[in-house]
Design an enzyme around this catalytic site. Structure first.
Site, PDB file in Angstrom:
ATOM      1  NE  ARG A 261      -3.643  -2.397   2.381  1.00  0.00           N
ATOM      2  CZ  ARG A 261      -4.635  -2.651   3.224  1.00  0.00           C
ATOM      3  NH1 ARG A 261      -4.960  -1.753   4.145  1.00  0.00           N
ATOM      4  NH2 ARG A 261      -5.292  -3.797   3.160  1.00  0.00           N
ATOM      5  NE  ARG A 276      -1.142   5.442   8.873  1.00  0.00           N
ATOM      6  CZ  ARG A 276      -2.459   5.270   8.816  1.00  0.00           C
ATOM      7  NH1 ARG A 276      -3.003   4.809   7.697  1.00  0.00           N
ATOM      8  NH2 ARG A 276      -3.240   5.548   9.853  1.00  0.00           N
ATOM      9  CD  GLU A 348      -8.896  -1.076  10.073  1.00  0.00           C
ATOM     10  OE1 GLU A 348      -8.879  -1.960   9.189  1.00  0.00           O
ATOM     11  OE2 GLU A 348      -8.961   0.151   9.816  1.00  0.00           O
ATOM     12  CB  SER A 351     -11.574  -4.283   8.567  1.00  0.00           C
ATOM     13  OG  SER A 351     -12.667  -3.676   7.925  1.00  0.00           O
ATOM     14  NE  ARG A 388      -2.490  -0.721  10.890  1.00  0.00           N
ATOM     15  CZ  ARG A 388      -3.391   0.231  10.649  1.00  0.00           C
ATOM     16  NH1 ARG A 388      -4.598   0.133  11.181  1.00  0.00           N
ATOM     17  NH2 ARG A 388      -3.087   1.274   9.902  1.00  0.00           N
TER      18      ARG A 388
END
Length: 425
Positions: A261, A276, A348, A351, A388
């Site tokens: 990403r 991140r 988060e 999800s 994460r």
């Protein structure tokens, strides 16, 4: 994409969905207009083509002036047919282009608003009181360096910012997480999958990642291939252009893949450590079900995510994501957010999204039931996004001396190790 018949029958519902997302409502009327032109130009083409065929049958039987007149009419008609065909194709192309820009319909129970307008549904676990325990918590990067588990300096040297190495026990911790997550998914009936990290444009577009998420995607121009940001893309496209018998459903896959990403728009956010990053590994759940079962399957995926986070002994909450924060494919999305002690807030970790028929229509995946063929529903759910999850484990299970307690579920995959000890150099 959504069903065009629904758009024609209830355009106000589609407008309301666009409005709730904070997206262009005018797109609905432009699409309705293009669809009407597509249908009317199609009718005109069919009428002219029928007349052309009718004249074609008369010409062999005619003679003299009558035949000459018929031939002249046929010539004019051929030009009209060609023009009508071009109009039909142009209208169909415009309709398809606009339809691909339209996001999925938001579920009526989704809270309306932006990123901060979510609704908290559940809270699990107990947040540690480090003050009462007599020490200040270290953040994951400091812990990772004490354990010789994370190296972001050399990651930046080799690849640039937001890249990292997992070293020693850090690498072993990733492998333990992946194996434990796959074990849970397999026990729940998911088929384990190792998926491609490079996909064709139709696969990326079909899952809805070339719309609002396009700026976050890596594209290899020379090969016209995309690096996936999640194995959802490959798992969704796995049955592209196929018809699946209804008695085979549900089909459930657990995909493991590297994910890439750009993190566009995140400048200055979460720059410390590995929360991140541009590249990470993930175990993703993916389901194909009948449309009637999609909401129930969504709840099942959420329960599997909760089971996973509970097994890691992490405090977390479940939120119902607001309409303006949904991805274009999702009709509804639940996030599980783990407590990060040094940030003093939930972040988060997993999800899960119900994409209803949106992706299957774009990818031409259908189910066959009682000799009838119709679109099916697709859903996805993160089981373990590795970096994460490592952040949450290190910070929540740290001890005063810099060691980290290993959750029981991971111990069999770490040779029975109960504590990760700081490395003295």
């Amino acid at each position: 994409m959504i069903d065009l018949r629904l758009l024609r029958e209830d355009p106000d519902r589609v407008r309301a969905s666009q409005r709730a997302r904070g997206e262009d409502v005018a797109l609905v009327d432009a699409l309705l207009s293009a669809d009407e032109r597509r249908r009317s130009s199609g009718v005109r083409f069919d009428e002219l083509r029928a007349e052309q065929k009718s004249l074609g049958k008369l010409i062999p039987k005619a003679a003299g002036d009558e035949k000459a007149e018929l031939l002249e009419r046929t010539g004019r008609l051929a030009a009209d047919v060609k023009a009508a065909d071009a109009d039909r194709d142009a209208a169909a192309s415009e309709t398809q282009d606009l339809l691909l820009k339209l996001s999925n319909l938001v579920h009526p129970d989704v809270p309306v608003g932006g990123e901060e307008d979510f609704v908290t549904l559940e809270t699990h676990g107990t947040i540690r009181d480090f003050d009462a325990e007599g020490f200040a918590p270290r953040d994951h990067l400091e812990l990772g360096q004490l354990l010789a588990a994370i190296d972001v300096e050399r990651g930046a040297k080799v690849s640039g910012s937001r890249f990292y190495f997992l070293t020693g026990v850090g690498a072993l911790l990733e492998l333990a997480l992946v194996n434990a997550a796959m074990a849970q998914a397999t026990a729940a009936g998911f088929t384990p999958m190792l998926t491609p990290a490079l996909v064709r444009p139709q696969s990326m577009a079909g899952t809805g990642f070339l719309g609002q998420a396009a700026q976050d995607v890596y594209h290899l121009d020379k090969d016209d291939l995309y690096l996936v940001g999640t194995s959802e893309v490959a798992l969704a496209a796995y049955h592209m252009d196929e018809i699946i018998d209804a008695d085979r459903l549900p089909l459930r896959y657990a995909g493991f893949s590297p994910c890439f990403r750009r993190e566009a728009g995140s400048h200055g956010k979460d720059t410390r450590g590995i929360f991140r990053v541009h590249q990470f590994d993930k175990v993703e759940m993916f389901s194909y079900v009948t449309p009637e079962d999609s909401q129930a399957e969504h709840q099942r995926l959420l329960e599997w995510e909760k089971q996973w986070l509970t097994s890691l002994e992490l405090p977390f909450r479940v939120i119902d994501v607001a309409s303006g924060d949904l991805g274009s494919s999702a009709a509804r999305k639940y996030d599980c957010e783990a407590w990060i002690p040094t940030q003093g807030k939930y972040r988060e970790l997993t999800s899960t999204s119900d994409c209803t028929e949106y992706q299957s229509r774009r990818l031409s995946i259908r189910l066959r039931e009682d000799k009838k063929v119709r679109p099916l529903a697709t859903l996805n759910g993160t089981l373990c996004a590795v970096p994460r999850t490592i952040v949450a484990i290190l910070e929540n299970h740290q001890q005063a001396d810099g060691s980290v307690r290993v959750p029981e579920v991971l111990r069999p995959y770490l040779g029975g190790r109960e504590i990760l000890e700081p490395v003295t150099k």
